[in-house]
Scaffold this active site. Structure first.
Site, PDB file in Angstrom:
ATOM      1  N   GLU A   1      32.360  53.938  57.224  1.00 25.15           N
ATOM      2  CA  GLU A   1      33.793  53.931  57.051  1.00 25.15           C
ATOM      3  C   GLU A   1      34.391  55.128  57.810  1.00 25.15           C
ATOM      4  O   GLU A   1      33.857  56.219  57.741  1.00 25.15           O
ATOM      5  CB  GLU A   1      34.052  54.085  55.550  1.00 25.15           C
ATOM      6  CG  GLU A   1      35.427  53.730  55.104  1.00 25.15           C
ATOM      7  CD  GLU A   1      35.542  53.846  53.578  1.00 25.15           C
ATOM      8  OE1 GLU A   1      34.662  53.322  52.864  1.00 25.15           O
ATOM      9  OE2 GLU A   1      36.497  54.469  53.131  1.00 25.15           O
TER      10      GLU A   1
ATOM     11  N   HIS B   1      41.972  54.380  56.683  1.00 31.77           N
ATOM     12  CA  HIS B   1      40.515  54.287  56.686  1.00 31.77           C
ATOM     13  C   HIS B   1      40.101  52.863  56.982  1.00 31.77           C
ATOM     14  O   HIS B   1      40.919  51.940  56.926  1.00 31.77           O
ATOM     15  CB  HIS B   1      39.902  54.824  55.397  1.00 31.77           C
ATOM     16  CG  HIS B   1      40.154  53.990  54.181  1.00 31.77           C
ATOM     17  ND1 HIS B   1      41.362  53.982  53.516  1.00 31.77           N
ATOM     18  CD2 HIS B   1      39.350  53.135  53.509  1.00 31.77           C
ATOM     19  CE1 HIS B   1      41.281  53.157  52.479  1.00 31.77           C
ATOM     20  NE2 HIS B   1      40.067  52.618  52.448  1.00 31.77           N
TER      21      HIS B   1
ATOM     22  N   HIS C   1      37.575  49.438  56.550  1.00 27.76           N
ATOM     23  CA  HIS C   1      36.770  48.656  55.624  1.00 27.76           C
ATOM     24  C   HIS C   1      35.750  47.864  56.427  1.00 27.76           C
ATOM     25  O   HIS C   1      36.048  46.770  56.884  1.00 27.76           O
ATOM     26  CB  HIS C   1      37.658  47.704  54.805  1.00 27.76           C
ATOM     27  CG  HIS C   1      38.294  48.343  53.618  1.00 27.76           C
ATOM     28  ND1 HIS C   1      39.124  47.667  52.752  1.00 27.76           N
ATOM     29  CD2 HIS C   1      38.197  49.615  53.137  1.00 27.76           C
ATOM     30  CE1 HIS C   1      39.519  48.492  51.798  1.00 27.76           C
ATOM     31  NE2 HIS C   1      38.986  49.675  52.004  1.00 27.76           N
TER      32      HIS C   1
ATOM     33  N   ASP D   1      40.471  53.332  46.244  1.00 21.49           N
ATOM     34  CA  ASP D   1      41.442  53.721  47.277  1.00 21.49           C
ATOM     35  C   ASP D   1      42.744  54.174  46.634  1.00 21.49           C
ATOM     36  O   ASP D   1      43.323  55.192  47.013  1.00 21.49           O
ATOM     37  CB  ASP D   1      41.769  52.535  48.200  1.00 21.49           C
ATOM     38  CG  ASP D   1      40.620  52.192  49.134  1.00 21.49           C
ATOM     39  OD1 ASP D   1      39.699  53.015  49.272  1.00 21.49           O
ATOM     40  OD2 ASP D   1      40.663  51.097  49.714  1.00 21.49           O
TER      41      ASP D   1
HETATM   42 ZN   LIG Z   1      39.098  51.444  51.098  1.00 19.99          ZN
END
Ligand SMILES: [Zn+2]
Length: 135
Positions: free
Chosen positions: A25, A75, A77, A88
Site C-alpha cells: 500500500e 493511499h 488499495h 481508514d
Molecule cells: Zn484503505
C-alpha cells in the site's frame, strides 16, 4: 458542500505512486488550499521515511509535521476495493481522503471521501502553469 478540484498532475502522481508501491500500500500526503467553498489539491508529498512501508491503518498521523497546507491523505488499495475501510475512517486526517484502487489506470480507479466515508464529487483540472510542451 465544497467543490473539490484536483490537479491533473496530482492524479497522475497518485496513480504512478500506487503502481510503484504495488502490491504494498502506498501513502501520500495531499497539499493544497481550503477556501470557503472550495478545496484545491495542488500537490502530493511522500510522507517522512519513518512512516512509510506500513498499511494506512497503522499510519501514525501523530508523526506528521504540523502543517496546515496538508489537507488530507491518499493511499492505495492493492486489493482493488474502491471504498474506505473502517480503519481508514478511524485514521482520517485532514479534510479529504483519496483512495486509489488497483489497477490504478485512471481517475475511475480513484475516489475522494470525507471523514464519514461519504463519496465526494471532484473535478480534475489541467495545470497550464508548467512547460507547455508537456501538453
Ligand atoms: Zn484503505
Amino acid at each position: 458542500m465544497k467543490r473539490i478540484l484536483i490537479k491533473r498532475s496530482v492524479v497522475d502522481s497518485l496513480l504512478s505512486y500506487a503502481k510503484a508501491c504495488h502490491p504494498k500500500e502506498g501513502i501520500l500526503l495531499l497539499r493544497g488550499k481550503v477556501k470557503r467553498d472550495l478545496i484545491e489539491v495542488n500537490e502530493v508529498e511522500i510522507p517522512p521515511l519513518s512512516v512509510r512501508g506500513k498499511g494506512f491503518s497503522t499510519f501514525p498521523t501523530y508523526m506528521l509535521p504540523i502543517d496546515f497546507s496538508i489537507i488530507g491523505t491518499a493511499h492505495s488499495h492493492p486489493s482493488g476495493v474502491l471504498s474506505p475501510s473502517t480503519a481508514d475512517l478511524n485514521n482520517f486526517y485532514g479534510r479529504i481522503m483519496i483512495i486509489a484502487a488497483y489497477p490504478y489506470r485512471s481517475e475511475r480507479d480513484i475516489i475522494v471521501v470525507d471523514g464519514r466515508g461519504e463519496k465526494l464529487n471532484y473535478e480534475v483540472i489541467d495545470d497550464y502553469s508548467g512547460d507547455p510542451s508537456e501538453y
